[in-house]
Design an enzyme around this catalytic site. Structure first.
Site, mmCIF file in Angstrom:
data_model
loop_
_atom_site.group_PDB
_atom_site.id
_atom_site.type_symbol
_atom_site.label_atom_id
_atom_site.label_comp_id
_atom_site.label_asym_id
_atom_site.label_seq_id
_atom_site.Cartn_x
_atom_site.Cartn_y
_atom_site.Cartn_z
ATOM 1 N N THR A 125 3.239 -5.797 9.419
ATOM 2 C CA THR A 125 3.163 -6.335 8.062
ATOM 3 C C THR A 125 3.928 -5.451 7.093
ATOM 4 O OG1 THR A 125 1.634 -6.733 6.216
ATOM 5 C CG2 THR A 125 0.966 -5.106 7.827
ATOM 6 N N ASP A 126 4.419 -6.055 6.014
ATOM 7 C CA ASP A 126 5.078 -5.257 4.978
ATOM 8 C C ASP A 126 4.086 -4.378 4.226
ATOM 9 O OD1 ASP A 126 3.780 -7.285 3.598
ATOM 10 O OD2 ASP A 126 5.518 -7.886 2.406
ATOM 11 N N GLU A 127 2.799 -4.621 4.392
ATOM 12 C CA GLU A 127 1.804 -3.821 3.674
ATOM 13 C C GLU A 127 1.788 -2.360 4.117
ATOM 14 O OE1 GLU A 127 -2.034 -5.484 2.773
ATOM 15 O OE2 GLU A 127 -1.334 -7.505 3.255
ATOM 16 N N TYR A 153 -6.917 -1.798 6.184
ATOM 17 C CA TYR A 153 -6.133 -2.748 6.979
ATOM 18 C C TYR A 153 -4.708 -2.242 7.182
ATOM 19 C CZ TYR A 153 -2.881 -6.586 7.755
ATOM 20 O OH TYR A 153 -1.841 -7.348 8.210
ATOM 21 N N LYS A 157 -2.647 -0.962 10.643
ATOM 22 C CA LYS A 157 -1.402 -1.552 11.137
ATOM 23 C C LYS A 157 -0.287 -0.509 11.216
ATOM 24 C CE LYS A 157 -0.634 -5.304 11.981
ATOM 25 N NZ LYS A 157 -0.700 -6.014 13.306
#
Length: 339
Positions: A125-127, A153, A157
């Protein structure tokens, strides 16, 4: 090719299953899903009728179960979608995110080593990059942007990504990673922004927007994401990270207002902002475009209308979800909504 898809009963995983079955008539898909709250076998109803598809209910953190599946199926590639992914849930219960997203990834990597799987792809994810300031629209995440996580979260990741790259460097594991912007489309679990707003409007509930709704996200139609992953699995360079973005930046409020306009109804209310809420995500997909020729094909205005139409014509799918435990969760998270 036989592809093992973990988390295939979820949103993006389910769409990927259909993408592969529809595009490649000779490919086979092995699906593994624990069927937690966000995993829904109804999503795979069409695939279950296809003789090229097989489903296993299993937890990716269960080494014995994964060994048995790998030994029996001998996949040519693994695409790991399986993850706890909702930021709000990670804030209230971080431990399950660490177990599934980190330990589960390690179990899969070990199984790939043990059974000589030719390809492993990690869906990230870009997060993991944190966020960008709202007043710098010229800034974008690239593959070399330092990791700077904001929630349990995204930290889980990022940890999984680093583990995947460590397996490449230490063991020569044949891995790739993709980091994507926010997805939307069919089969999206109704706790996420777009399906939450659509289903809330259709049921006459208020549409809860965090803070002022000024947070910006880069939106990508899920089928475009599936196409990118497929290209990476079949042609991406080993040990590389590829950013996948749609160049469709919208504030959360703009997204909600678009849904209200399409449906012709919906009352927007504002709720207390999320803890550590990232301001802006924006992906630079230059690398995947230059190396693999990928470009997003669905513009946001078209994609959001397709998505709204899908929820209008698949009420039974989301109405089954919006019962029981999910309603209790909704009340816990958004019970303090105010105009």
């Amino acid at each position: 090719m036989k592809i093992l898809v973990t988390g295939g009963a979820g949103f993006i995983g389910g769409n990927f299953v259909y993408y592969i079955l529809n595009k490649y008539p000779h490919d086979r898909v092995v699906c593994v899903d624990k069927l937690t709250y966000a995993g829904n076998l109804e999503t795979l109803e069409g695939a279950l009728a296809d003789p090229r598809f097989v489903f296993y209910k299993a937890d990716i953190t269960n080494r014995r179960a994964m060994d048995g599946i790998f030994a029996k199926e001998k996949p040519d590639a693994v695409v790991n979608f399986a993850a706890e992914s909702h930021v709000d849930r990670s804030i209230s219960n971080p431990s399950v995110f660490l177990k599934t997203n980190i330990l589960g990834t390690q179990v899969l990597l070990e199984a790939c080593r043990k059974y000589g799987t030719p390809r492993y792809h990690q869906v990230s994810t870009d997060e993991v990059y944190g966020d960008l300031p709202l007043d710098r629209p010229d800034l974008f995440f690239t593959e070399t942007t330092p990791l700077h996580t904001s929630s349990p979260y995204s930290a889980s990741k990022a940890s999984a990504d680093l583990l995947v790259l460590a397996y490449y460097r230490t063991y020569g594991a044949p891995v790739t990673i993709s980091r994507c912007s926010n997805n939307y489309g069919p089969y999206h679990f109704p706790e996420k922004l777009i399906p939450l707003m659509i289903t809330s409007a259709l049921e006459g509930r208020p549409l809860p927007v965090y803070g002022t709704g000024a947070n910006v996200r880069d939106w990508l139609y899920v089928e475009d994401h599936c196409a990118a992953i497929d290209l990476i699995v079949r042609g991406g360079r080993l040990g590389e990270v590829y950013n996948v973005g749609g160049h469709n930046e919208k504030t959360n409020l703009e997204v909600v207002q678009t849904i209200v306009k399409i449906l012709g109804k919906g009352e927007i209310v504002y709720v207390k902002d999320r803890a550590g809420h990232d301001l802006r995500y924006a992906i630079d997909p230059t690398k995947i475009r230059n190396e693999l020729g990928w470009e997003p094909t669905v513009k946001f205005d078209d994609g959001i209308r397709r998505t709204v139409d899908w929820y209008l014509t698949h009420r039974a799918w989301w109405e089954h979800i919006l019962s029981g435990s999910y309603k209790r969760y909704y009340k816990k998270m958004y019970g303090g909504a105010s105009k």
